[in-house]
Write a protein that holds these residues in place. Structure first.
Motif, PDB file in Angstrom:
ATOM      1  N   VAL A 157       0.836  -1.202   0.000  1.00  0.00           N
ATOM      2  CA  VAL A 157       0.000   0.000   0.000  1.00  0.00           C
ATOM      3  C   VAL A 157       0.874   1.258   0.000  1.00  0.00           C
ATOM      4  CG1 VAL A 157      -1.644   1.338   1.393  1.00  0.00           C
ATOM      5  CG2 VAL A 157      -2.009  -1.100   1.031  1.00  0.00           C
ATOM      6  N   VAL A 158       1.954   1.251   0.766  1.00  0.00           N
ATOM      7  CA  VAL A 158       2.857   2.407   0.813  1.00  0.00           C
ATOM      8  C   VAL A 158       3.504   2.636  -0.556  1.00  0.00           C
ATOM      9  CG1 VAL A 158       5.022   3.261   1.796  1.00  0.00           C
ATOM     10  CG2 VAL A 158       3.272   2.306   3.290  1.00  0.00           C
ATOM     11  N   VAL A 159       3.946   1.563  -1.206  1.00  0.00           N
ATOM     12  CA  VAL A 159       4.581   1.697  -2.521  1.00  0.00           C
ATOM     13  C   VAL A 159       3.586   2.271  -3.530  1.00  0.00           C
ATOM     14  CG1 VAL A 159       5.520   0.375  -4.470  1.00  0.00           C
ATOM     15  CG2 VAL A 159       6.344  -0.046  -2.164  1.00  0.00           C
ATOM     16  N   VAL A 160       2.359   1.767  -3.528  1.00  0.00           N
ATOM     17  CA  VAL A 160       1.349   2.286  -4.448  1.00  0.00           C
ATOM     18  C   VAL A 160       1.081   3.763  -4.149  1.00  0.00           C
ATOM     19  CG1 VAL A 160      -1.096   2.125  -5.080  1.00  0.00           C
ATOM     20  CG2 VAL A 160       0.285   0.059  -4.932  1.00  0.00           C
ATOM     21  N   GLY A 161       1.008   4.136  -2.872  1.00  0.00           N
ATOM     22  CA  GLY A 161       0.789   5.529  -2.501  1.00  0.00           C
ATOM     23  C   GLY A 161       1.905   6.443  -2.972  1.00  0.00           C
ATOM     24  N   VAL A 162       3.138   5.973  -2.847  1.00  0.00           N
ATOM     25  CA  VAL A 162       4.292   6.776  -3.296  1.00  0.00           C
ATOM     26  C   VAL A 162       4.261   6.945  -4.811  1.00  0.00           C
ATOM     27  CG1 VAL A 162       6.810   6.754  -3.518  1.00  0.00           C
ATOM     28  CG2 VAL A 162       5.747   6.248  -1.317  1.00  0.00           C
ATOM     29  N   VAL A 163       3.923   5.884  -5.528  1.00  0.00           N
ATOM     30  CA  VAL A 163       3.870   5.969  -6.989  1.00  0.00           C
ATOM     31  C   VAL A 163       2.781   6.943  -7.426  1.00  0.00           C
ATOM     32  CG1 VAL A 163       3.298   4.659  -9.083  1.00  0.00           C
ATOM     33  CG2 VAL A 163       4.874   3.705  -7.416  1.00  0.00           C
ATOM     34  N   ILE A 164       1.603   6.842  -6.820  1.00  0.00           N
ATOM     35  CA  ILE A 164       0.511   7.755  -7.188  1.00  0.00           C
ATOM     36  C   ILE A 164       0.851   9.190  -6.796  1.00  0.00           C
ATOM     37  CG2 ILE A 164      -1.882   8.373  -6.652  1.00  0.00           C
ATOM     38  CD1 ILE A 164      -2.468   5.359  -6.499  1.00  0.00           C
ATOM     39  N   GLY A 217       3.836  10.511  -6.474  1.00  0.00           N
ATOM     40  CA  GLY A 217       4.876  10.988  -7.389  1.00  0.00           C
ATOM     41  C   GLY A 217       4.313  11.375  -8.740  1.00  0.00           C
ATOM     42  N   PHE A 218       3.347  10.587  -9.218  1.00  0.00           N
ATOM     43  CA  PHE A 218       2.726  10.908 -10.500  1.00  0.00           C
ATOM     44  C   PHE A 218       1.984  12.243 -10.420  1.00  0.00           C
ATOM     45  CE2 PHE A 218      -1.112  10.824 -13.131  1.00  0.00           C
ATOM     46  CZ  PHE A 218      -0.525  10.808 -14.388  1.00  0.00           C
ATOM     47  N   ASP A 224       2.528  17.916 -14.973  1.00  0.00           N
ATOM     48  CA  ASP A 224       2.622  19.313 -15.376  1.00  0.00           C
ATOM     49  C   ASP A 224       1.212  19.827 -15.624  1.00  0.00           C
ATOM     50  OD1 ASP A 224       3.369  21.756 -16.319  1.00  0.00           O
ATOM     51  OD2 ASP A 224       4.394  21.027 -18.102  1.00  0.00           O
ATOM     52  N   ASP A 225       0.805  20.849 -14.906  1.00  0.00           N
ATOM     53  CA  ASP A 225      -0.545  21.391 -15.071  1.00  0.00           C
ATOM     54  C   ASP A 225      -0.744  22.017 -16.440  1.00  0.00           C
ATOM     55  OD1 ASP A 225      -1.535  20.529 -12.702  1.00  0.00           O
ATOM     56  OD2 ASP A 225      -1.605  22.488 -11.739  1.00  0.00           O
TER      57      ASP A 225
END
Length: 159
Positions: free
Chosen positions: A67-74, A76-77, A82-83
């Protein structure tokens, strides 16, 4: 030449006293010994096997790490997004890094926000035609998959 005394061949068929399950004469039979591995002691109940726990520390730890890895990936994305890619005509933009010519860190903000510095007047998918430099500031993005140009109208400083 001498011949051996007649004792008989214990390996010959029909002469093996153990083949019938009988011990040799003069010997007591060998009973099964209680308490030996694989055999419970006589009169003692066999304890039931303990059911394994479904939620072990290792399983819980692996789930938490996942869950932590998925949270970090999301995260980071979202942080690296870029807005300028998501800006549409009429959106207001702020500049997070005004000193950088190559990465101004454009962000879509509410037009009533004090950070709003520009309004998107035109968004062109073709980067070969630029904006009218007399009327607009220009932001062009190439190489990240989306090639576009934003024509930005400077907002008045009277906010």
């Amino acid at each position: 030449m001498t011949t051996p005394p007649p004792q008989g061949n214990p390996f010959a068929q029909g002469e093996n006293p153990y083949a019938q399950g009988q011990p040799p004469q003069g010997q007591a039979p060998y009973p099964q010994q209680p308490g030996q591995p694989g055999f419970p002691q006589q009169g003692m109940p066999v304890p039931p096997q303990q059911p394994g726990s479904k939620w072990t520390f290792k399983k819980i730890k692996n789930i938490v790490v996942g869950v932590v890895v998925v949270g970090v990936v999301i995260g980071g994305f979202i942080a690296s997004r870029d807005d300028a890619n998501t800006a549409n005509v009429g959106d207001c933009m702020s500049i997070g890094n005004p000193d950088s010519v190559t990465d101004p860190d454009l962000e879509v903000v509410d037009c009533s926000d004090s950070k709003a510095a520009y309004k998107v007047a035109e968004k062109k998918d073709d980067t070969s035609t630029g904006c009218d430099r007399n009327k607009y500031a220009e932001y062009t993005q190439t190489g990240d998959g989306d090639n576009f140009t934003l024509c930005l109208e400077q907002l008045t400083a009277s906010k």
